[in-house]
Design an enzyme around this catalytic site. Structure first.
Site, PDB file in Angstrom:
ATOM      1  N   HIS A  65      -0.953 -51.270  38.392  1.00  0.00           N
ATOM      2  CA  HIS A  65      -2.327 -50.893  38.739  1.00  0.00           C
ATOM      3  C   HIS A  65      -3.305 -51.990  38.360  1.00  0.00           C
ATOM      4  O   HIS A  65      -4.228 -52.319  39.109  1.00  0.00           O
ATOM      5  CB  HIS A  65      -2.666 -49.568  38.035  1.00  0.00           C
ATOM      6  N   GLU A  68      -3.074 -54.678  40.833  1.00  0.00           N
ATOM      7  CA  GLU A  68      -3.805 -54.307  42.054  1.00  0.00           C
ATOM      8  C   GLU A  68      -5.286 -54.657  41.914  1.00  0.00           C
ATOM      9  O   GLU A  68      -5.893 -55.243  42.818  1.00  0.00           O
ATOM     10  CB  GLU A  68      -3.621 -52.813  42.322  1.00  0.00           C
ATOM     11  N   HIS A  69      -5.876 -54.319  40.782  1.00  0.00           N
ATOM     12  CA  HIS A  69      -7.282 -54.656  40.552  1.00  0.00           C
ATOM     13  C   HIS A  69      -7.502 -56.162  40.608  1.00  0.00           C
ATOM     14  O   HIS A  69      -8.437 -56.645  41.224  1.00  0.00           O
ATOM     15  CB  HIS A  69      -7.734 -54.145  39.175  1.00  0.00           C
ATOM     16  N   GLU A 141     -11.775 -46.316  33.772  1.00  0.00           N
ATOM     17  CA  GLU A 141     -11.057 -45.536  34.802  1.00  0.00           C
ATOM     18  C   GLU A 141     -10.027 -44.626  34.127  1.00  0.00           C
ATOM     19  O   GLU A 141      -9.914 -43.448  34.438  1.00  0.00           O
ATOM     20  CB  GLU A 141     -10.362 -46.491  35.787  1.00  0.00           C
TER      21      GLU A 141
END
Lengths: 422, 419
Positions: A65, A68-69, A141
């Protein structure tokens, strides 16, 4: 490029696999305004330990993740959001347990955007500084999900069913694991899993197939990246039994919620079949046309009710979800239903009609069609273009055979209750 | 796409003929001037009518019938648009050519039974069914606090002016406790006879055939209502910003800010304001996203949204409580910068492209297309072609002017005190 078709749905598609292993799925539509592109790597949060070039690597939860960022970082200052904005194109990405997807959706500058997307996903740019900056954002997040009741229930559910499989970790990781990620770890994962042989591109909507193919095949990075690096994802031994048969925990909520879960092995060669039969079973026994749900609503035992399935490389699990103030009673009711259900052939036939109608509706929508293709390729290894035929073949004999192979006593229950007022 | 509008006496019928979809969508849209009590009633009525009918007395039977109609589905939704309470009933079904001859008409008949042939006896809704729906709606009213983001917005609005935007969309506990199957039935009759009603049909339809079908199956016992303006009058700007901080046992704090917008003309409301919002906090190219999230890592989400009919701009962010003052300071700075013209032509161009792209999205969705016709009546919004031209007429000066009409009124923080 091979031309194929979605059977009985009046829709063609095109497929090709490049020499470097990259697969391409194209679904052109005549009467749509928009196009949707997904550039996908078969790498998600479920990959933690792996072997590449003879070396063993351990990656922390949340790294896929984080990666991905970080793909949205660019060395020249023009990030993908900015580029996409120039033509009013929607740009986003998402990480799941099994994949990371990069998305563009719009109605202008298709070829330019496709080229740009392939480029930016092939241009990793991680520095100590930009990694540090991202930690602040991702930690917020993660904290947001940590407060979310559905996320809490989902995490506790996975932990109660599975013991060692990485699926017990949240996709984003934890505040701690995110804080310790280094740019070296990011590059290691990128170099192993973001290679063409582990990736695929799906395009649906309004675009020209030949022009699209040319862009992909002539892309400088895809031409360069022609070596296939072999890797192996390592999983610890996962027991067939559930981890914790009963978990109760207090959470900041008003109405108690619970999940009731069954774990079982599935036949790897019949994965799609299994998922069809399990879904039909759940729909008939616990779905909105079921007698069980009607009874629960009439007796006021649930105010919200549903079900879901999950799977790892070896196991599948069923999850029944409910919002209820009669937790213990409901658990007994569900348990009894798993012991005493009956499935009628006429109900199966009716549901087959519904599912086939649903296939017609879904093919009409370019985003849904794209999602379905991505899901098929990730879960089953290939696009499944004959679903209407497979649905028609569903029969009671196979249903019974599959259900008989499941031990419904291999169960876990998770109950979330409100914080006690002191 | 071919559009026809017919005055059917008690309602307007809108036919949108297009061959882009394999489905036909029929929406019955009902609007009535809002009262606070009716917010709760409209929620329950919407759920009640799609739960059972005189012919299909349980939800299960209703669903089995839908399944027989090749998954034709009727849904109901309730909401507020400015000064109106709305209930929408929507039927979605496949065209006969994908199913069987006669299914379209049968589904339409089924739809009309849901509206007009409810599960009612002795001027009351069926008690068993009512009990289930009442209980489920009570549960929703009791637990809206669980969604902390939505809850922070509700608390924010409750601390603003005494206007309909204050009414909690999930309903009110007192009202639902007192509700009976009889009082709900009375509201049903009242709502159906006093609403402004429009029926929209979208699909590859034979328009004259559908005019006949609608005439046959949709008979409303109502006079056509006069339209009222849905727009909630702009409030007086307050001199000082009100700040409210409440605690909750959560990790991430939720910041919600309410800003009043004064004196908008129609062009500004429909065009300038949209661009202003996109530049300020409406997406990944906005000042909020680029400066507060990306540059300063202060949050995962920070955005602004416009409520055109309420004359409000709402800003929300998920933050750590230590960053409250800093985040608020930066939000104020971005808003001030807008009034000083500190944004570029490229920002405007991005926002315009974003807007035009959204217009194009509409054409691929049957629900979105119907919404444009609803907005045309409700807001006097132009058609898509005109909108894509007029948006380009917005100047930097217009945006600066509108930015000066927006002022922060209330700051609400739901402070997370969990370790």
């Amino acid at each position: 490029m091979r031309q194929l078709e979605f059977k009985n749905l009046d829709q063609k598609y095109y497929y090709e696999k490049l020499e470097n292993g990259l697969e391409i799925f194209l679904v052109p539509y005549k009467n749509k305004n928009n196009y949707a592109i997904n550039y996908v790597t078969k790498y998600g949060s479920n990959v933690l330990d792996y072997k590449v070039d003879g070396e063993e690597k351990k990656a922390p939860p949340g790294i896929a993740h984080f990666l991905e960022h970080k793909m949205f970082e660019s060395s020249d200052g023009i990030d993908p959001f900015t580029f996409a904005s120039k033509s009013g194109t929607y740009c986003n990405a998402m990480t799941s347990y099994t994949a990371t997807r990069y998305l563009f959706e719009g109605n202008k500058n298709f070829l330019e955007n496709l080229e740009y997307m392939i480029n930016f996903v092939n241009e990793p740019y991680f520095t100590d500084e930009n990694v540090l900056k991202e930690k602040g954002i991702i930690i917020e997040e993660v904290k947001q999900y940590n407060d979310d009741i559905e996320c809490i229930l989902d995490l506790e559910t996975r932990k109660s069913i599975y013991k060692n499989h990485p699926i017990i970790n949240d996709i984003g990781g934890t505040v701690e694991t995110v804080s310790n990620i280094t740019k070296e770890e990011l590059y290691d994962c990128y170099n192993t899993f973001y290679q063409p042989s582990n990736m695929f591109i799906v395009v649906t909507g309004n675009f020209d197939v030949d022009e699209c193919c040319n862009i992909i095949k002539n892309n400088k990075y895809l031409k360069e990246k022609n070596k296939i690096k072999k890797f192996e994802v390592c999983y610890l031994e996962e027991p067939d039994t559930v981890t914790d048969s009963y978990v109760k925990t207090e959470v900041n909520l008003v109405k108690p919620k619970l999940s009731y879960n069954i774990k079982f092995l599935f036949d790897k060669d019949r994965k799609f079949e299994y998922s069809m039969y399990i879904n039909m079973f759940l729909s008939l026994v616990f779905g909105n046309s079921s007698k069980f749900w009607e009874r629960m609503r009439n007796e006021g035992k649930v105010t919200s009710f549903g079900y879901a399935t999950m799977n790892t490389d070896k196991h599948m699990s069923i999850t029944i979800l409910a919002e209820t103030e009669k937790q213990e009673e409901l658990i007994k009711d569900i348990s009894n239903e798993f012991k005493n259900f009956t499935i009628k052939e006429e109900d199966m036939e009716r549901l087959k009609k519904v599912w086939i109608a649903s296939e017609v509706v879904m093919i009409d929508n370019i985003s849904v069609t794209l999602d379905n293709i991505v899901y098929d390729v990730i879960e089953y290894g290939d696009i499944i273009d004959n679903k209407t035929e497979l649905i028609r073949k569903i029969n009671k004999k196979d249903m019974d055979e599959i259900l008989n192979s499941i031990d419904f006593d291999n169960k876990s229950v998770v109950v979330l209750e409100p914080n006690k007022v002191n | 796409m071919e559009y026809q509008k017919h005055d059917m006496g008690s309602f307007n019928l809108h036919l949108i003929k297009t061959d882009k979809f394999r489905t036909v969508t029929i929406r019955v849209s009902m609007r009535k001037e809002i009262t606070e009590e009716e917010v709760t009633y409209r929620n329950v009525l919407a759920d009640m009518l799609v739960y059972s009918t005189a012919k299909y007395k349980t939800k299960r039977e209703l669903i089995l019938k839908e399944q027989d109609l090749y998954s034709a589905h009727v849904s109901a939704s309730s909401s507020r648009s400015g000064m109106y309470n709305n209930i929408n009933f929507t039927l979605k079904m496949l065209l006969d050519k994908y199913t069987e001859k006669g299914i379209e008409e049968e589904a339409i008949k089924f739809f009309s039974e849901i509206l007009f042939d409810a599960n009612v006896e002795n001027k009351k809704f069926d008690e068993k069914a009512f009990d289930v729906i009442k209980k489920e709606n009570k549960s929703i009213v009791e637990s809206y606090k669980e969604n902390t983001s939505k809850y922070s917005i509700i608390r924010l609005l409750q601390n603003m002016e005494d206007k309909p935007y204050k009414y909690i969309e999930y309903g009110n506990m007192e009202v639902i406790d007192k509700m009976t199957s009889e009082s709900l039935y009375n509201f049903y009759k009242e709502f159906f006879s006093k609403s402004l009603i429009d029926i929209y049909v979208l699909g590859d339809i034979d328009t004259s055939k559908y005019i006949e079908l609608i005439k046959k199956y949709f008979v409303f016992d109502t006079f056509k209502r006069k339209k009222i303006s849905p727009i909630i009058k702009a409030d007086k700007i307050n001199k000082r910003i009100k700040t409210i901080i409440e605690e909750d046992n959560i990790i991430q704090s939720k910041l919600a800010i309410g800003c009043k917008i004064d004196n908008l003309n129609e062009f500004d409301r429909n065009y300038t304001l949209t661009l202003y919002n996109l530049i300020l906090g409406g997406g990944s190219e906005s000042k909020f996203f680029k400066n507060i999230r990306e540059k300063h890592s202060l949050c995962y989400y920070v955005s602004s949204s416009v409520r055109k009919l309420d004359n409000l701009l709402i800003i929300k962010a998920g933050i750590s409580k230590e960053n409250f003052k800093e985040t608020l300071k930066r939000i104020k700075k971005e808003m001030k910068d807008m009034t000083l013209g500190k944004f570029d032509d490229i920002d405007i161009e991005n926002a315009v492209n974003n807007y035009i792209s959204a217009l194009s999205d509409i054409l691929d969705s049957s629900d979105a297309i119907i919404e444009t016709y609803v907005a045309k009546d409700l807001l006097n919004l132009d058609d898509i072609e005109t909108r894509s031209q007029k948006i380009r007429e917005v100047t930097k000066e217009d945006i600066i002017r509108v930015s000066k009409l927006v002022s922060m009124s209330v700051v609400y923080l739901l402070e997370g005190v969990k370790e």
